[in-house]
Design a protein around this motif. Sequence first.
Motif, PDB file in Angstrom:
ATOM      1  N   UNK A 142       0.800  -1.232   0.000  1.00  0.00           N
ATOM      2  CA  UNK A 142       0.000   0.000   0.000  1.00  0.00           C
ATOM      3  C   UNK A 142       0.832   1.282   0.000  1.00  0.00           C
ATOM      4  N   UNK A 143       2.049   1.206   0.510  1.00  0.00           N
ATOM      5  CA  UNK A 143       2.922   2.384   0.518  1.00  0.00           C
ATOM      6  C   UNK A 143       3.154   2.892  -0.907  1.00  0.00           C
ATOM      7  N   UNK A 144       3.144   1.968  -1.860  1.00  0.00           N
ATOM      8  CA  UNK A 144       3.459   2.327  -3.241  1.00  0.00           C
ATOM      9  C   UNK A 144       2.260   2.833  -4.036  1.00  0.00           C
ATOM     10  N   UNK A 145       1.083   2.747  -3.455  1.00  0.00           N
ATOM     11  CA  UNK A 145      -0.096   3.246  -4.167  1.00  0.00           C
ATOM     12  C   UNK A 145      -0.056   4.765  -4.215  1.00  0.00           C
ATOM     13  N   UNK A 146      -0.219   5.291  -5.403  1.00  0.00           N
ATOM     14  CA  UNK A 146      -0.277   6.732  -5.569  1.00  0.00           C
ATOM     15  C   UNK A 146       1.072   7.423  -5.664  1.00  0.00           C
ATOM     16  N   UNK A 147       2.182   6.675  -5.688  1.00  0.00           N
ATOM     17  CA  UNK A 147       3.477   7.340  -5.839  1.00  0.00           C
ATOM     18  C   UNK A 147       3.728   7.630  -7.311  1.00  0.00           C
TER      19      UNK A 147
ATOM     20  N   UNK B 282      17.009  12.701  -9.461  1.00  0.00           N
ATOM     21  CA  UNK B 282      16.177  13.639  -8.698  1.00  0.00           C
ATOM     22  C   UNK B 282      14.969  12.965  -8.052  1.00  0.00           C
ATOM     23  N   UNK B 283      15.193  11.790  -7.511  1.00  0.00           N
ATOM     24  CA  UNK B 283      14.133  11.050  -6.832  1.00  0.00           C
ATOM     25  C   UNK B 283      14.410  11.095  -5.335  1.00  0.00           C
ATOM     26  N   UNK B 284      13.405  11.539  -4.594  1.00  0.00           N
ATOM     27  CA  UNK B 284      13.497  11.578  -3.138  1.00  0.00           C
ATOM     28  C   UNK B 284      12.366  10.748  -2.566  1.00  0.00           C
ATOM     29  N   UNK B 285      12.656  10.044  -1.490  1.00  0.00           N
ATOM     30  CA  UNK B 285      11.670   9.160  -0.890  1.00  0.00           C
ATOM     31  C   UNK B 285      11.279   9.650   0.490  1.00  0.00           C
ATOM     32  N   UNK B 286       9.999   9.421   0.852  1.00  0.00           N
ATOM     33  CA  UNK B 286       9.562   9.754   2.207  1.00  0.00           C
ATOM     34  C   UNK B 286       9.966   8.612   3.142  1.00  0.00           C
ATOM     35  N   UNK B 287       9.733   8.770   4.417  1.00  0.00           N
ATOM     36  CA  UNK B 287      10.220   7.798   5.397  1.00  0.00           C
ATOM     37  C   UNK B 287       9.598   6.416   5.198  1.00  0.00           C
ATOM     38  N   UNK B 288       8.339   6.336   4.840  1.00  0.00           N
ATOM     39  CA  UNK B 288       7.701   5.038   4.620  1.00  0.00           C
ATOM     40  C   UNK B 288       8.301   4.330   3.412  1.00  0.00           C
ATOM     41  N   UNK B 289       8.596   5.074   2.374  1.00  0.00           N
ATOM     42  CA  UNK B 289       9.213   4.494   1.178  1.00  0.00           C
ATOM     43  C   UNK B 289      10.632   4.011   1.483  1.00  0.00           C
ATOM     44  N   UNK B 290      11.359   4.771   2.296  1.00  0.00           N
ATOM     45  CA  UNK B 290      12.715   4.380   2.692  1.00  0.00           C
ATOM     46  C   UNK B 290      12.659   3.097   3.515  1.00  0.00           C
ATOM     47  N   UNK B 291      11.682   2.979   4.397  1.00  0.00           N
ATOM     48  CA  UNK B 291      11.535   1.755   5.189  1.00  0.00           C
ATOM     49  C   UNK B 291      11.303   0.558   4.278  1.00  0.00           C
ATOM     50  N   UNK B 292      10.452   0.734   3.274  1.00  0.00           N
ATOM     51  CA  UNK B 292      10.178  -0.354   2.340  1.00  0.00           C
ATOM     52  C   UNK B 292      11.438  -0.746   1.573  1.00  0.00           C
ATOM     53  N   UNK B 293      12.168   0.242   1.079  1.00  0.00           N
ATOM     54  CA  UNK B 293      13.410  -0.019   0.352  1.00  0.00           C
ATOM     55  C   UNK B 293      14.409  -0.737   1.264  1.00  0.00           C
ATOM     56  N   UNK B 294      14.474  -0.328   2.514  1.00  0.00           N
ATOM     57  CA  UNK B 294      15.381  -0.969   3.475  1.00  0.00           C
ATOM     58  C   UNK B 294      14.997  -2.423   3.691  1.00  0.00           C
ATOM     59  N   UNK B 295      13.719  -2.699   3.789  1.00  0.00           N
ATOM     60  CA  UNK B 295      13.265  -4.079   3.964  1.00  0.00           C
ATOM     61  C   UNK B 295      13.609  -4.927   2.741  1.00  0.00           C
ATOM     62  N   UNK B 296      13.478  -4.351   1.560  1.00  0.00           N
ATOM     63  CA  UNK B 296      13.876  -5.059   0.341  1.00  0.00           C
ATOM     64  C   UNK B 296      15.364  -5.370   0.412  1.00  0.00           C
ATOM     65  N   UNK B 297      16.149  -4.383   0.829  1.00  0.00           N
ATOM     66  CA  UNK B 297      17.603  -4.535   0.897  1.00  0.00           C
ATOM     67  C   UNK B 297      18.032  -5.652   1.842  1.00  0.00           C
TER      68      UNK B 297
ATOM     69  N   UNK C  78       5.315   7.617 -11.011  1.00  0.00           N
ATOM     70  CA  UNK C  78       5.849   6.514 -11.821  1.00  0.00           C
ATOM     71  C   UNK C  78       7.366   6.382 -11.700  1.00  0.00           C
ATOM     72  N   UNK C  79       8.062   7.497 -11.530  1.00  0.00           N
ATOM     73  CA  UNK C  79       9.528   7.454 -11.399  1.00  0.00           C
ATOM     74  C   UNK C  79       9.943   6.716 -10.129  1.00  0.00           C
ATOM     75  N   UNK C  80       9.266   7.017  -9.030  1.00  0.00           N
ATOM     76  CA  UNK C  80       9.571   6.328  -7.772  1.00  0.00           C
ATOM     77  C   UNK C  80       9.240   4.843  -7.888  1.00  0.00           C
ATOM     78  N   UNK C  81       8.078   4.549  -8.442  1.00  0.00           N
ATOM     79  CA  UNK C  81       7.685   3.154  -8.579  1.00  0.00           C
ATOM     80  C   UNK C  81       8.691   2.391  -9.441  1.00  0.00           C
ATOM     81  N   UNK C  82       9.067   2.981 -10.563  1.00  0.00           N
ATOM     82  CA  UNK C  82      10.035   2.331 -11.453  1.00  0.00           C
ATOM     83  C   UNK C  82      11.367   2.113 -10.750  1.00  0.00           C
ATOM     84  N   UNK C  83      11.808   3.099  -9.975  1.00  0.00           N
ATOM     85  CA  UNK C  83      13.069   2.971  -9.245  1.00  0.00           C
ATOM     86  C   UNK C  83      12.986   1.823  -8.243  1.00  0.00           C
ATOM     87  N   UNK C  84      11.909   1.782  -7.459  1.00  0.00           N
ATOM     88  CA  UNK C  84      11.757   0.729  -6.451  1.00  0.00           C
ATOM     89  C   UNK C  84      11.616  -0.630  -7.127  1.00  0.00           C
ATOM     90  N   UNK C  85      10.897  -0.679  -8.229  1.00  0.00           N
ATOM     91  CA  UNK C  85      10.750  -1.937  -8.969  1.00  0.00           C
ATOM     92  C   UNK C  85      12.111  -2.424  -9.459  1.00  0.00           C
TER      93      UNK C  85
END
Length: 90
Positions: free
Chosen positions: A10-15, A53-68, A17-24
Motif C-alpha cells: 500500500x505504501x506504493x499506491x499513488x506514488x 532527482x528522486x526523493x523518498x519519504x520515510x515510509x518508502x525508505x523503510x520499504x526499500x530498506x526491507x527489500x535490501x 511513476x519514477x519512484x515506482x520504477x526505481x523501487x521496482x
Amino acid sequence: MLDPDILNNPILQGISPEKFDFIHAFSNKKMPTSMNEAMPFMMASIQDAKKKNIQFNSEEVKLISEILIANLSPEEQQKARKILQMMKIC
C-alpha cells in the motif's frame, strides 16, 4: 526471502511513476547477502536516486530498506534494523 508481492504494498499506491520504477528496478537487483555488501549497495542506490532527482519519504525508505535486507541472515537482518533505527530510518 523477498516477498514477491512487495510491489503491491500500500505504501506504493499513488506514488509517482519514477519512484515506482526505481523501487521496482531496485527490487529486481541481486541483493547483497551480507552487511559488508549491503551498505555500499545502499549508498550506490542512493546516489542513483539522487542523479534521477528522486526523493523518498520515510515510509518508502523503510520499504526499500526491507527489500535490501531481505536476503541477509536473520542475525544480520537484526543488526541492520538496529543500525537503521539508530539512523532513524526504520
